[in-house]
Motif scaffolding. Structure first.
Motif, PDB file in Angstrom:
ATOM      1  N   GLU A  46     -15.282  42.879  28.208  1.00 38.61           N
ATOM      2  CA  GLU A  46     -15.235  41.442  28.445  1.00 38.61           C
ATOM      3  C   GLU A  46     -15.094  40.659  27.142  1.00 38.61           C
ATOM      4  N   THR A  47     -15.886  41.013  26.129  1.00 35.54           N
ATOM      5  CA  THR A  47     -15.845  40.292  24.857  1.00 35.54           C
ATOM      6  C   THR A  47     -14.583  40.620  24.063  1.00 35.54           C
ATOM      7  N   SER A  48     -14.198  41.874  24.048  1.00 32.79           N
ATOM      8  CA  SER A  48     -13.033  42.296  23.261  1.00 32.79           C
ATOM      9  C   SER A  48     -11.714  41.943  23.917  1.00 32.79           C
ATOM     10  N   ALA A  49     -11.736  41.705  25.265  1.00 33.35           N
ATOM     11  CA  ALA A  49     -10.504  41.477  26.024  1.00 33.35           C
ATOM     12  C   ALA A  49      -9.511  42.616  25.829  1.00 33.35           C
ATOM     13  N   LEU A  50     -10.043  43.841  25.798  1.00 38.72           N
ATOM     14  CA  LEU A  50      -9.211  45.038  25.690  1.00 38.72           C
ATOM     15  C   LEU A  50      -9.401  45.912  26.919  1.00 38.72           C
ATOM     16  N   ILE A  51      -8.362  46.639  27.278  1.00 43.80           N
ATOM     17  CA  ILE A  51      -8.438  47.613  28.370  1.00 43.80           C
ATOM     18  C   ILE A  51      -8.102  48.983  27.801  1.00 43.80           C
ATOM     19  N   GLY A  52      -9.019  49.921  27.965  1.00 44.50           N
ATOM     20  CA  GLY A  52      -8.783  51.290  27.551  1.00 44.50           C
ATOM     21  C   GLY A  52      -8.392  52.137  28.746  1.00 44.50           C
ATOM     22  N   CYS A  53      -7.395  52.973  28.589  1.00 47.87           N
ATOM     23  CA  CYS A  53      -6.912  53.833  29.671  1.00 47.87           C
ATOM     24  C   CYS A  53      -6.950  55.285  29.209  1.00 47.87           C
ATOM     25  N   LEU A  54      -7.670  56.108  29.941  1.00 45.95           N
ATOM     26  CA  LEU A  54      -7.759  57.544  29.662  1.00 45.95           C
ATOM     27  C   LEU A  54      -6.845  58.292  30.620  1.00 45.95           C
ATOM     28  N   ASP A  55      -5.888  59.022  30.057  1.00 46.69           N
ATOM     29  CA  ASP A  55      -4.903  59.762  30.850  1.00 46.69           C
ATOM     30  C   ASP A  55      -5.318  61.225  30.923  1.00 46.69           C
ATOM     31  N   PRO A  56      -5.628  61.748  32.130  1.00 45.97           N
ATOM     32  CA  PRO A  56      -6.038  63.151  32.249  1.00 45.97           C
ATOM     33  C   PRO A  56      -4.968  64.138  31.800  1.00 45.97           C
ATOM     34  N   ALA A  57      -3.687  63.759  31.922  1.00 46.58           N
ATOM     35  CA  ALA A  57      -2.603  64.678  31.573  1.00 46.58           C
ATOM     36  C   ALA A  57      -2.520  64.933  30.080  1.00 46.58           C
ATOM     37  N   THR A  58      -2.877  63.938  29.282  1.00 48.95           N
ATOM     38  CA  THR A  58      -2.789  64.067  27.824  1.00 48.95           C
ATOM     39  C   THR A  58      -4.149  64.072  27.141  1.00 48.95           C
ATOM     40  N   GLY A  59      -5.157  63.488  27.804  1.00 49.34           N
ATOM     41  CA  GLY A  59      -6.475  63.349  27.189  1.00 49.34           C
ATOM     42  C   GLY A  59      -6.564  62.216  26.194  1.00 49.34           C
ATOM     43  N   ARG A  60      -5.503  61.410  26.080  1.00 47.33           N
ATOM     44  CA  ARG A  60      -5.478  60.336  25.094  1.00 47.33           C
ATOM     45  C   ARG A  60      -5.946  59.008  25.698  1.00 47.33           C
ATOM     46  N   VAL A  61      -6.543  58.188  24.838  1.00 50.61           N
ATOM     47  CA  VAL A  61      -6.949  56.833  25.219  1.00 50.61           C
ATOM     48  C   VAL A  61      -5.942  55.848  24.646  1.00 50.61           C
ATOM     49  N   THR A  62      -5.311  55.067  25.494  1.00 53.74           N
ATOM     50  CA  THR A  62      -4.423  54.006  25.051  1.00 53.74           C
ATOM     51  C   THR A  62      -5.091  52.660  25.307  1.00 53.74           C
ATOM     52  N   VAL A  63      -4.809  51.693  24.465  1.00 48.53           N
ATOM     53  CA  VAL A  63      -5.481  50.392  24.519  1.00 48.53           C
ATOM     54  C   VAL A  63      -4.442  49.288  24.674  1.00 48.53           C
ATOM     55  N   THR A  64      -4.689  48.369  25.611  1.00 49.91           N
ATOM     56  CA  THR A  64      -3.816  47.217  25.810  1.00 49.91           C
ATOM     57  C   THR A  64      -4.658  45.942  25.810  1.00 49.91           C
ATOM     58  N   GLN A  65      -3.990  44.825  25.534  1.00 48.95           N
ATOM     59  CA  GLN A  65      -4.664  43.525  25.510  1.00 48.95           C
ATOM     60  C   GLN A  65      -4.806  42.996  26.931  1.00 48.95           C
ATOM     61  N   ASN A  66      -5.996  42.498  27.242  1.00 53.48           N
ATOM     62  CA  ASN A  66      -6.261  41.904  28.547  1.00 53.48           C
ATOM     63  C   ASN A  66      -5.876  40.429  28.522  1.00 53.48           C
ATOM     64  N   ALA A  67      -5.300  39.951  29.623  1.00 57.36           N
ATOM     65  CA  ALA A  67      -4.911  38.546  29.687  1.00 57.36           C
ATOM     66  C   ALA A  67      -6.101  37.622  29.919  1.00 57.36           C
ATOM     67  N   VAL A  68      -7.214  38.182  30.378  1.00 53.90           N
ATOM     68  CA  VAL A  68      -8.420  37.394  30.617  1.00 53.90           C
ATOM     69  C   VAL A  68      -9.618  38.161  30.071  1.00 53.90           C
ATOM     70  N   GLN A  69     -10.700  37.439  29.806  1.00 55.91           N
ATOM     71  CA  GLN A  69     -11.920  38.097  29.354  1.00 55.91           C
ATOM     72  C   GLN A  69     -12.781  38.427  30.570  1.00 55.91           C
ATOM     73  N   GLY A  70     -12.664  39.651  31.036  1.00 55.02           N
ATOM     74  CA  GLY A  70     -13.413  40.079  32.203  1.00 55.02           C
ATOM     75  C   GLY A  70     -13.349  41.577  32.351  1.00 55.02           C
ATOM     76  N   THR A  71     -14.139  42.105  33.260  1.00 51.56           N
ATOM     77  CA  THR A  71     -14.146  43.542  33.543  1.00 51.56           C
ATOM     78  C   THR A  71     -13.600  43.783  34.942  1.00 51.56           C
ATOM     79  N   PHE A  72     -13.266  45.035  35.224  1.00 53.06           N
ATOM     80  CA  PHE A  72     -12.771  45.378  36.558  1.00 53.06           C
ATOM     81  C   PHE A  72     -13.905  45.271  37.580  1.00 53.06           C
ATOM     82  N   ALA A  73     -13.594  44.663  38.719  1.00 59.02           N
ATOM     83  CA  ALA A  73     -14.577  44.542  39.794  1.00 59.02           C
ATOM     84  C   ALA A  73     -14.499  45.720  40.760  1.00 59.02           C
ATOM     85  N   ASN A  74     -13.369  46.414  40.781  1.00 53.29           N
ATOM     86  CA  ASN A  74     -13.152  47.487  41.763  1.00 53.29           C
ATOM     87  C   ASN A  74     -13.737  48.805  41.268  1.00 53.29           C
ATOM     88  N   LEU A  75     -15.005  49.056  41.643  1.00 49.76           N
ATOM     89  CA  LEU A  75     -15.711  50.255  41.172  1.00 49.76           C
ATOM     90  C   LEU A  75     -15.846  51.329  42.239  1.00 49.76           C
TER      91      LEU A  75
END
Length: 396
Positions: free
Chosen positions: A117-146
């Motif tokens: 929420e504070t960083s406005a970043l989204i981290g994505c972990l890909d099981p196929a590669t094991g790598r974490v990629t980071v993208t900028q979030n358009a809003v400061q918030g977290t995912f609600a769909n848990l």
């Protein structure tokens, strides 16, 4: 020297910045912060993925007399429930503040997400590669769909933020597309929900999310369906779900097949479970009375649908926040059948894996603890726990 108000303000800012700069690292955590990938894990059977916050200890003048902690990021932790062990982990950098402790599962094939929420970043972990990629979030918030218990994961996620409009609280929604990795920059829909907390939405087999909400001065809770494909919200105001109160009351939901299980979550305002047919929301719901338990104060906490059977987790908070009672729900006979109970302070969502229901506690984010109930065998497991230090000490 003559001090003016401007000079005083400058001195205060100078001292504030200088004091902050007087704190320096007193421990080396580079073995954590430099590990931004892990072994590929697409061969694992639907693992449980969480995140844990990472802090850097900072000491005044590099000493230990005055020590503070600075958030450096989170680690994704992959838990293999079949072996009962941590498979691997990787670092997601950023001062995230509030973030998704339970990594959100989206897309085909499934990937795992953490939003800060504070960083406005989204981290994505890909099981196929094991790598974490980071993208900028358009809003400061977290995912609600848990709630991630459907066999197929929705392509879309929702980032919910609260607001205020025309004297009322609002719930604002931005949709996230896991295929493009982008968040809609404009709030697509707002609905008014009074002063109550919005609960975690539940995803159906079509990838839509369902949520209960309250309108100002309304007598009932109502239902809303979130559709990522059309980036819209459909509300069902004509269908009263559960009585409201002056307290924070929202509906507990479970979407399974083409049904939606609803309850207001607090007795005795509405002591029945309601089951709607989402193919025809004009049909009256099936109502099943919730058992009161031996104290008369049990209510629906969570629900799960496993191998064609509906299970309910009832809570008894009359004297303990950790008493969990498991029931099987017979929809045809409209009754609850008691199975077992156990004590465990679990929080947030539950995970369905195989025939098991996993209960996780995030009361202390640096220490994961869990236990499960096996619907096939009736087994209630012991508590399995590990800390972030234990996870990071076993780098692969």
């Amino acid at each position: 020297m003559k001090f003016t108000a401007k000079t005083s303000l400058f001195m205060c800012l100078f001292l504030f910045v200088s004091c902050k700069n007087m704190y320096s690292q007193i421990e080396d955590i580079s073995h954590i912060t430099q590990k931004k990938s892990m072994r590929p894990f697409s061969s694992l059977n639907d693992p449980i993925v969480i995140t844990m916050p990472v802090y850097q200890k900072m000491g005044l003048m590099g000493g230990t007399a005055d020590v503070r902690s600075k958030r450096q990021g989170d680690i994704f932790v992959v838990y293999d429930w079949e072996s009962g062990t941590v498979y691997d982990w990787a670092f997601f950098e950023g001062n995230h503040g509030l973030s998704n402790w339970r990594a959100v599962e989206m897309g085909t094939p499934t990937k795992y997400y953490d939003a800060g929420e504070t960083s406005a970043l989204i981290g994505c972990l890909d099981p196929a590669t094991g790598r974490v990629t980071v993208t900028q979030n358009a809003v400061q918030g977290t995912f609600a769909n848990l709630n991630n218990n459907q066999s197929s994961k929705s392509r879309y996620g929702i980032i919910g933020t609260s607001g205020h409009e025309n004297g009322c609280s609002t719930y604002n929604v931005n949709f996230f597309d896991s295929e493009t990795g982008k968040v809609s920059g404009e709030k697509k829909s707002i609905f008014i929900y009074g002063s109550s907390n919005i609960m975690t939405p539940s995803v159906d087999a079509k990838g839509n999310y369902w949520m209960g909400y309250i309108e100002p001065n309304a007598e009932y809770n109502y239902l809303a369906k979130f559709c990522g494909e059309t980036q819209s919200i459909e509300t069902y105001r004509t269908i009263p779900v559960c009585k409201t109160s002056t307290y924070e009351v929202m509906c507990q939901l479970l979407a399974y097949d083409h049904y939606l299980l609803v309850n207001d979550g607090v007795r005795p305002l509405y002591p029945n479970v309601l089951i709607y047919d989402t193919d025809d929301m004009t049909k009256p719901p099936v109502e099943i009375e919730i058992p009161t338990g031996d104290t008369g104060y049990a209510y629906l906490g969570r629900a799960a649908y496993i191998n064609g059977t509906l299970y309910a987790v009832l809570w008894d908070h009359s004297n303990s926040y950790a008493r969990n009672m498991i029931y099987k729900v017979d929809v045809e006979e409209k009754k609850f059948e008691f199975l077992t109970e156990f004590n465990f302070d679990f929080t947030e969502t539950i995970y369905v894996r195989g025939s098991r229901i996993y209960f996780l506690s995030s009361r202390k984010l640096s220490r994961l603890s869990m236990r499960y109930y096996d619907t096939a065998t009736g087994e209630v497991s012991g508590v399995n726990a590990f800390t972030i230090d234990e996870v990071c000490a076993n780098a692969h």
